[in-house]
Write an enzyme that holds these catalytic residues in place. Sequence first.
Site, short mmCIF file in Angstrom:
data_model
loop_
_atom_site.label_atom_id
_atom_site.label_comp_id
_atom_site.label_asym_id
_atom_site.label_seq_id
_atom_site.Cartn_x
_atom_site.Cartn_y
_atom_site.Cartn_z
N TRP A 1 49.99 -13.94 35.21
CA TRP A 1 48.70 -15.04 36.04
C TRP A 1 48.03 -15.10 34.70
O TRP A 1 47.66 -13.79 33.86
CB TRP A 1 48.20 -14.09 37.13
CG TRP A 1 46.98 -15.37 37.04
CD1 TRP A 1 46.97 -16.82 37.36
CD2 TRP A 1 45.76 -14.58 37.41
NE1 TRP A 1 45.24 -17.13 38.02
CE2 TRP A 1 44.97 -15.88 38.16
CE3 TRP A 1 44.72 -13.48 37.71
CZ2 TRP A 1 43.75 -16.08 38.52
CZ3 TRP A 1 43.69 -13.81 38.10
CH2 TRP A 1 42.86 -14.38 38.16
N LYS B 1 45.53 -16.63 49.18
CA LYS B 1 47.23 -17.42 49.79
C LYS B 1 46.77 -17.16 51.34
O LYS B 1 47.40 -18.03 52.19
CB LYS B 1 48.18 -16.96 48.64
CG LYS B 1 47.74 -16.68 47.34
CD LYS B 1 48.04 -18.68 46.82
CE LYS B 1 47.48 -19.19 45.34
NZ LYS B 1 46.19 -18.01 44.83
N ASP C 1 47.91 -5.50 41.19
CA ASP C 1 47.54 -6.97 41.59
C ASP C 1 48.72 -7.78 42.75
O ASP C 1 49.41 -7.54 42.45
CB ASP C 1 47.40 -7.98 40.35
CG ASP C 1 46.43 -9.87 40.52
OD1 ASP C 1 46.17 -8.79 41.47
OD2 ASP C 1 46.36 -10.02 39.84
#
Length: 455
Positions: free
Chosen positions: A175, A292, A256
Site C-alpha cells: 500500500w 471497506k 494489516d
Amino acid sequence: MASSSASRSPSTSQAAARLSQVSHHMAASASSSSADVWASTPQAPADPIFALTAGYQADSFENKVNLGVGAYRDNEGKPFVLPVVRKAKQILAADESLDHEYLPIAGLPAFVKATGKLIFGADSPAIKEDRVVSIQTISGTGANHYGGAFLERFYEPWLGKSKADKVIYVSNPTWANHKAIFNSVGLTPVDYPYYDPSTIGLALPKFLDFLRSAPQQSVFLLHACAHNPTGVDPTRDQWEEIAAIFKERGHFAFFDCAYQGFASGDLDNDAWAVRHFVSQQIPLLVCQSYAKNAGLYGERIGALNLVATHAGSSPGGAERLRSQLLILQRQEISNPPTFGARIVGMILNDEAMFGEWKRDIGTMAGRIIAMRERLHDLLVNELKTPAPGPNGWDHVVKQIGMFTFTGLTPPQCKAMVERGHVYMTGNGRISMAGINDGNVEYVAQCFDKAVRGTL
C-alpha cells in the site's frame, strides 16, 4: 523665548515625514519576515491516486471508467451504503439518550471489546487469556501509525538503536501509504520480495529465503488478506510455511487487515492467517479498518490490537501495553470519534444485525468475484487477448479482494488512461469494484487493444 524654542525643534511636517518613513520601514520589515518564514517550504507532489481521480472527474468522455479509487461501487457505479448500516444509523438517530460527550481514550467500550473478537475469534486463546489490548483508531491508517510508533518506542530488540536500525520489512509492492507512515514515526521501511511479475503471482521461494536470512526478531508487515495492491495472497499451506519461519527466527508479525470479510465474503476465512499465527504463539499486532467491509470510508473507524505475552501489569503484561497505548492516543487525538464506532459496535454486538452485515459483505464480495469471472471470460473466450504472463489471464480470477494486478506494462497503462479513458495506476493495478455490467465489455475491449498496441 517661544521663537527660540521653535528654531531648535523640527517642524510638524518634518516630524510627520520621519514618522511615515519609520512606519514604512517597519511594515516592509514585517512583510519581509512574514514571507521568509515559509520560503523554504517545498511543493509536495500530488497523491497519485487522488490525482488520478481528479483527472477522471475532469474528463468529459462519455464512457470513461475509474478503476483507480479504492472504494466499493455498486453495479450502477455508485457508492454503496450497506443496508445494515442504514438501519444502525436510523436506530442511533431515534435514540434520544445519546449525547456527544467524549469517548474514553481507548474508544467506545462496546466497539473496542468486540473488534478484537472479530479478528482473533471469540474462542481465541489470546482473548480468553486477556492478552489482547485494543484501542479505537482513525481507520487503518491510524492503526498503522500507532502500531509503528509503539514498536519504535517499546519493541525490545530495537531499544537504544537508531532509526536506520529500526527496520520494518514491507512487501514489494505494498500500500502506497505504508512507507510514509512508518518513516513518520521513526522507522525505516525496507522491501522484501513478494510479487513475481513474470508469473503475476507470489514470489514464494524468494519471500521464504528472505525470511530465513533476515536478522532474528525482525519486524515484517504482512497483509492479512486481499493484498493491496496485487490481490495476490498466500494459500493456507503457504501461510503455514511462512509462520514456521517466523517462529523459528523469532520474527514479529505486523498484520494489516483492511479487508476482513470483504475479500472472500467470509469473515472467518479472511482472518485465518492472523489466527494461525496466534496459535503458533508468534508475537504480533493487528491493524483493522472498517472502511471497506462496512462501507464507512468517511467515518474513519479502525482499531489496533496488540497481543501481549500474558495478562496483568507485570513486565510484558497486557496492562502495561494498554497504559502506553493510551498515552499515544492522548498525545495524538485525545479521544476517538463516536459515530462510526457506535455503528460498528451496534452491528458487532447484535446477533441479528451481525447476520445482516455478513450478508451485505457477501453481496459486495460476490459482485467483485462475478466481475472477475466476466472480465476473464471476455479476455480469454471472446476477445482472445494475448496474455501478459505464462498462466494466461487466470490471475484475474485467482487474485482476491478489491484490487487486481493486471500485468499490463506502464506504456499500456498510459494508453488505457489517455486513449481509452480507463483510469488506472501506472503499475497495472485496477480496482475491480469499478467494473460493472455496464462497462465490463468496454474495459475488456480497451485491455485487448492496449495489449495488441492498437488503442
